[in-house]
Design a protein around this motif. Structure first.
Motif, PDB file in Angstrom:
ATOM      1  N   MET A 267      -8.587  14.838 -18.324  1.00 53.95           N
ATOM      2  CA  MET A 267      -9.151  14.925 -16.993  1.00 53.95           C
ATOM      3  C   MET A 267      -8.080  14.639 -15.942  1.00 53.95           C
ATOM      4  SD  MET A 267     -12.403  12.888 -15.443  1.00 53.95           S
ATOM      5  CE  MET A 267     -11.732  11.811 -14.211  1.00 53.95           C
ATOM      6  N   ILE A 268      -8.025  15.474 -14.921  1.00 52.79           N
ATOM      7  CA  ILE A 268      -7.017  15.318 -13.861  1.00 52.79           C
ATOM      8  C   ILE A 268      -7.380  14.141 -12.964  1.00 52.79           C
ATOM      9  CG2 ILE A 268      -6.099  16.368 -11.762  1.00 52.79           C
ATOM     10  CD1 ILE A 268      -6.163  19.040 -13.151  1.00 52.79           C
ATOM     11  N   GLU A 269      -6.378  13.314 -12.711  1.00 49.74           N
ATOM     12  CA  GLU A 269      -6.536  12.189 -11.787  1.00 49.74           C
ATOM     13  C   GLU A 269      -5.334  12.180 -10.855  1.00 49.74           C
ATOM     14  OE1 GLU A 269      -7.215   7.339 -11.854  1.00 49.74           O
ATOM     15  OE2 GLU A 269      -6.751   8.390 -13.714  1.00 49.74           O
ATOM     16  N   ILE A 270      -5.586  12.053  -9.555  1.00 50.05           N
ATOM     17  CA  ILE A 270      -4.511  11.992  -8.559  1.00 50.05           C
ATOM     18  C   ILE A 270      -4.559  10.625  -7.907  1.00 50.05           C
ATOM     19  CG2 ILE A 270      -3.620  12.945  -6.400  1.00 50.05           C
ATOM     20  CD1 ILE A 270      -4.859  15.653  -7.284  1.00 50.05           C
ATOM     21  N   LYS A 271      -3.408   9.946  -7.897  1.00 45.50           N
ATOM     22  CA  LYS A 271      -3.380   8.626  -7.274  1.00 45.50           C
ATOM     23  C   LYS A 271      -2.160   8.448  -6.393  1.00 45.50           C
ATOM     24  CE  LYS A 271      -3.096   6.787 -11.910  1.00 45.50           C
ATOM     25  NZ  LYS A 271      -3.257   5.718 -12.815  1.00 45.50           N
ATOM     26  N   GLU A 272      -2.348   7.605  -5.386  1.00 43.59           N
ATOM     27  CA  GLU A 272      -1.268   7.299  -4.461  1.00 43.59           C
ATOM     28  C   GLU A 272      -0.339   6.274  -5.086  1.00 43.59           C
ATOM     29  OE1 GLU A 272      -0.572   5.449   0.000  1.00 43.59           O
ATOM     30  OE2 GLU A 272      -2.527   6.322  -0.474  1.00 43.59           O
ATOM     31  N   ILE A 273       0.950   6.463  -4.864  1.00 44.47           N
ATOM     32  CA  ILE A 273       1.975   5.517  -5.319  1.00 44.47           C
ATOM     33  C   ILE A 273       2.563   4.867  -4.070  1.00 44.47           C
ATOM     34  CG2 ILE A 273       4.178   5.242  -6.532  1.00 44.47           C
ATOM     35  CD1 ILE A 273       1.848   6.113  -8.355  1.00 44.47           C
ATOM     36  N   ALA A 274       2.368   3.568  -3.936  1.00 39.89           N
ATOM     37  CA  ALA A 274       2.826   2.872  -2.730  1.00 39.89           C
ATOM     38  C   ALA A 274       4.142   2.117  -2.953  1.00 39.89           C
ATOM     39  CB  ALA A 274       1.748   1.903  -2.245  1.00 39.89           C
ATOM     40  N   GLU A 275       4.446   1.786  -4.197  1.00 38.12           N
ATOM     41  CA  GLU A 275       5.650   1.003  -4.488  1.00 38.12           C
ATOM     42  C   GLU A 275       6.444   1.659  -5.605  1.00 38.12           C
ATOM     43  OE1 GLU A 275       4.184  -2.858  -5.476  1.00 38.12           O
ATOM     44  OE2 GLU A 275       3.660  -3.341  -3.415  1.00 38.12           O
ATOM     45  N   ASN A 276       7.742   1.324  -5.647  1.00 40.28           N
ATOM     46  CA  ASN A 276       8.621   1.784  -6.719  1.00 40.28           C
ATOM     47  C   ASN A 276       8.543   3.300  -6.895  1.00 40.28           C
ATOM     48  OD1 ASN A 276      10.506   1.580  -8.739  1.00 40.28           O
ATOM     49  ND2 ASN A 276       9.060   0.900 -10.289  1.00 40.28           N
ATOM     50  N   LYS A 277       8.592   4.032  -5.784  1.00 39.59           N
ATOM     51  CA  LYS A 277       8.478   5.490  -5.831  1.00 39.59           C
ATOM     52  C   LYS A 277       9.646   6.132  -6.577  1.00 39.59           C
ATOM     53  CE  LYS A 277       6.108   5.482  -1.384  1.00 39.59           C
ATOM     54  NZ  LYS A 277       6.235   5.822   0.038  1.00 39.59           N
ATOM     55  N   LYS A 278      10.790   5.462  -6.585  1.00 36.15           N
ATOM     56  CA  LYS A 278      11.981   6.017  -7.226  1.00 36.15           C
ATOM     57  C   LYS A 278      11.816   6.120  -8.748  1.00 36.15           C
ATOM     58  CE  LYS A 278      15.495   6.994  -4.432  1.00 36.15           C
ATOM     59  NZ  LYS A 278      16.847   6.575  -4.505  1.00 36.15           N
ATOM     60  N   GLN A 279      10.794   5.478  -9.306  1.00 39.84           N
ATOM     61  CA  GLN A 279      10.568   5.621 -10.743  1.00 39.84           C
ATOM     62  C   GLN A 279      10.255   7.075 -11.103  1.00 39.84           C
ATOM     63  OE1 GLN A 279       6.774   3.965 -12.347  1.00 39.84           O
ATOM     64  NE2 GLN A 279       6.230   3.621 -10.196  1.00 39.84           N
ATOM     65  N   PHE A 280       9.866   7.864 -10.094  1.00 41.68           N
ATOM     66  CA  PHE A 280       9.533   9.272 -10.300  1.00 41.68           C
ATOM     67  C   PHE A 280      10.671  10.193  -9.859  1.00 41.68           C
ATOM     68  CE2 PHE A 280       5.578   6.930  -9.646  1.00 41.68           C
ATOM     69  CZ  PHE A 280       4.978   7.175 -10.869  1.00 41.68           C
ATOM     70  N   LEU A 281      11.889   9.632  -9.772  1.00 37.20           N
ATOM     71  CA  LEU A 281      13.032  10.384  -9.274  1.00 37.20           C
ATOM     72  C   LEU A 281      13.271  11.674 -10.058  1.00 37.20           C
ATOM     73  CD1 LEU A 281      15.294  10.534  -7.200  1.00 37.20           C
ATOM     74  CD2 LEU A 281      16.739   9.256  -8.788  1.00 37.20           C
TER      75      LEU A 281
ATOM     76  N   ASP B 157      15.987  10.405  -0.270  1.00 38.80           N
ATOM     77  CA  ASP B 157      15.993   9.075   0.361  1.00 38.80           C
ATOM     78  C   ASP B 157      15.573   9.124   1.826  1.00 38.80           C
ATOM     79  OD1 ASP B 157      16.798   7.887  -1.996  1.00 38.80           O
ATOM     80  OD2 ASP B 157      18.924   7.826  -1.462  1.00 38.80           O
ATOM     81  N   LYS B 158      15.747  10.268   2.480  1.00 39.73           N
ATOM     82  CA  LYS B 158      15.414  10.392   3.901  1.00 39.73           C
ATOM     83  C   LYS B 158      13.913  10.383   4.153  1.00 39.73           C
ATOM     84  CE  LYS B 158      19.635  12.801   5.164  1.00 39.73           C
ATOM     85  NZ  LYS B 158      20.243  13.993   5.719  1.00 39.73           N
ATOM     86  N   TYR B 159      13.101  10.706   3.129  1.00 41.54           N
ATOM     87  CA  TYR B 159      11.648  10.760   3.364  1.00 41.54           C
ATOM     88  C   TYR B 159      10.814   9.960   2.385  1.00 41.54           C
ATOM     89  CZ  TYR B 159      12.047  14.523  -0.141  1.00 41.54           C
ATOM     90  OH  TYR B 159      12.333  15.249  -1.264  1.00 41.54           O
ATOM     91  N   ILE B 160      11.384   9.493   1.314  1.00 45.19           N
ATOM     92  CA  ILE B 160      10.545   8.885   0.271  1.00 45.19           C
ATOM     93  C   ILE B 160       9.863   7.596   0.733  1.00 45.19           C
ATOM     94  CG2 ILE B 160      12.429   7.661  -0.876  1.00 45.19           C
ATOM     95  CD1 ILE B 160      10.928   8.357  -3.544  1.00 45.19           C
ATOM     96  N   GLU B 161      10.564   6.771   1.492  1.00 43.12           N
ATOM     97  CA  GLU B 161       9.953   5.502   1.894  1.00 43.12           C
ATOM     98  C   GLU B 161       8.874   5.694   2.956  1.00 43.12           C
ATOM     99  OE1 GLU B 161      10.002   2.662   0.272  1.00 43.12           O
ATOM    100  OE2 GLU B 161      11.286   3.743  -1.112  1.00 43.12           O
ATOM    101  N   ASP B 162       9.117   6.594   3.910  1.00 42.28           N
ATOM    102  CA  ASP B 162       8.135   6.837   4.971  1.00 42.28           C
ATOM    103  C   ASP B 162       7.018   7.766   4.517  1.00 42.28           C
ATOM    104  OD1 ASP B 162       9.505   5.227   6.743  1.00 42.28           O
ATOM    105  OD2 ASP B 162      10.706   6.879   7.535  1.00 42.28           O
ATOM    106  N   GLY B 163       7.272   8.514   3.464  1.00 35.55           N
ATOM    107  CA  GLY B 163       6.273   9.463   2.988  1.00 35.55           C
ATOM    108  C   GLY B 163       5.198   8.795   2.145  1.00 35.55           C
ATOM    109  N   THR B 164       4.087   9.509   1.996  1.00 33.52           N
ATOM    110  CA  THR B 164       3.006   9.070   1.121  1.00 33.52           C
ATOM    111  C   THR B 164       3.107   9.896  -0.151  1.00 33.52           C
ATOM    112  OG1 THR B 164       1.636   8.598   3.047  1.00 33.52           O
ATOM    113  CG2 THR B 164       0.507   8.745   0.924  1.00 33.52           C
ATOM    114  N   MET B 165       3.219   9.199  -1.280  1.00 34.55           N
ATOM    115  CA  MET B 165       3.421   9.880  -2.561  1.00 34.55           C
ATOM    116  C   MET B 165       2.146   9.866  -3.386  1.00 34.55           C
ATOM    117  SD  MET B 165       5.968   8.854  -5.704  1.00 34.55           S
ATOM    118  CE  MET B 165       7.356   9.913  -5.397  1.00 34.55           C
ATOM    119  N   TYR B 166       1.894  10.993  -4.017  1.00 36.07           N
ATOM    120  CA  TYR B 166       0.769  11.128  -4.946  1.00 36.07           C
ATOM    121  C   TYR B 166       1.302  11.663  -6.268  1.00 36.07           C
ATOM    122  CZ  TYR B 166      -1.905  10.769  -0.663  1.00 36.07           C
ATOM    123  OH  TYR B 166      -2.421  10.331   0.525  1.00 36.07           O
ATOM    124  N   ILE B 167       0.736  11.154  -7.357  1.00 35.65           N
ATOM    125  CA  ILE B 167       1.053  11.723  -8.660  1.00 35.65           C
ATOM    126  C   ILE B 167      -0.228  12.280  -9.262  1.00 35.65           C
ATOM    127  CG2 ILE B 167       3.078  10.277  -9.130  1.00 35.65           C
ATOM    128  CD1 ILE B 167       1.094   8.717 -11.088  1.00 35.65           C
TER     129      ILE B 167
END
Length: 148
Positions: free
Chosen positions: A1-15, A29-39
């Motif tokens: 089943m597909i699940e989408i979640k926000e990643i708020a910390e340690n975004k670089k783990q998905f580098l 690096d120019k957008y990762i901290e200010d951006g909202t990440m979803y996996i």
């Protein structure tokens, strides 16, 4: 089943996933901290997306990537559909910039985007090496948009 979640910390783990869509780490690096990440997970992480507030009620996809062996299975479209649902009413336009590529432009067009404008020589001026996709050197950034 597909699940989408926000990643708020340690975004670089998905580098490694981020680098599939943007192959120069200092550009990420120019957008990762200010951006909202979803996996997106479906028996493991299959895709990611980073969006930023570009101002004037415009939300911009800065990075979207699907693992190579998972492409063409609807994961990228599922992420875009999620972004559209989540941000509808908060923003008026969703935009994405990409190279003039036979892989990415048709993907965005299938998701309801239309060409907006072009930034000449973006990939030459902002990257420290030539960027190729399917053997074609990317030169200009093509922006596509769709109403939310």
């Amino acid at each position: 089943m597909i699940e989408i979640k926000e990643i708020a910390e340690n975004k670089k783990q998905f580098l490694s996933l981020l680098l599939l869509a943007d192959e120069q780490e200092d550009m990420i690096d120019k957008y990762i901290e200010d951006g909202t990440m979803y996996i997106l997970e479906d028996n493991g992480i299959k895709a990611e997306c980073v969006v930023i507030d570009a101002g004037d009620k415009v939300l911009e996809i800065k990075n979207i990537a699907v693992l190579p062996d998972c492409q063409g299975k609807g994961y990228g479209k599922a992420l875009i559909d999620f972004i559209i649902r989540k941000y509808k009413g908060k923003y008026s336009v969703l935009q994405a910039g990409t190279g003039e590529s036979p892989m990415t432009i048709p993907f965005y067009e299938k998701c309801g985007f239309i060409r907006s404008h072009t930034v000449k020589n973006f990939f030459i001026d902002h990257y420290n090496h030539p960027i190729y996709e399917n053997g074609i050197q990317l030169v200009d950034m093509v922006y596509l948009k769709r109403n939310l």
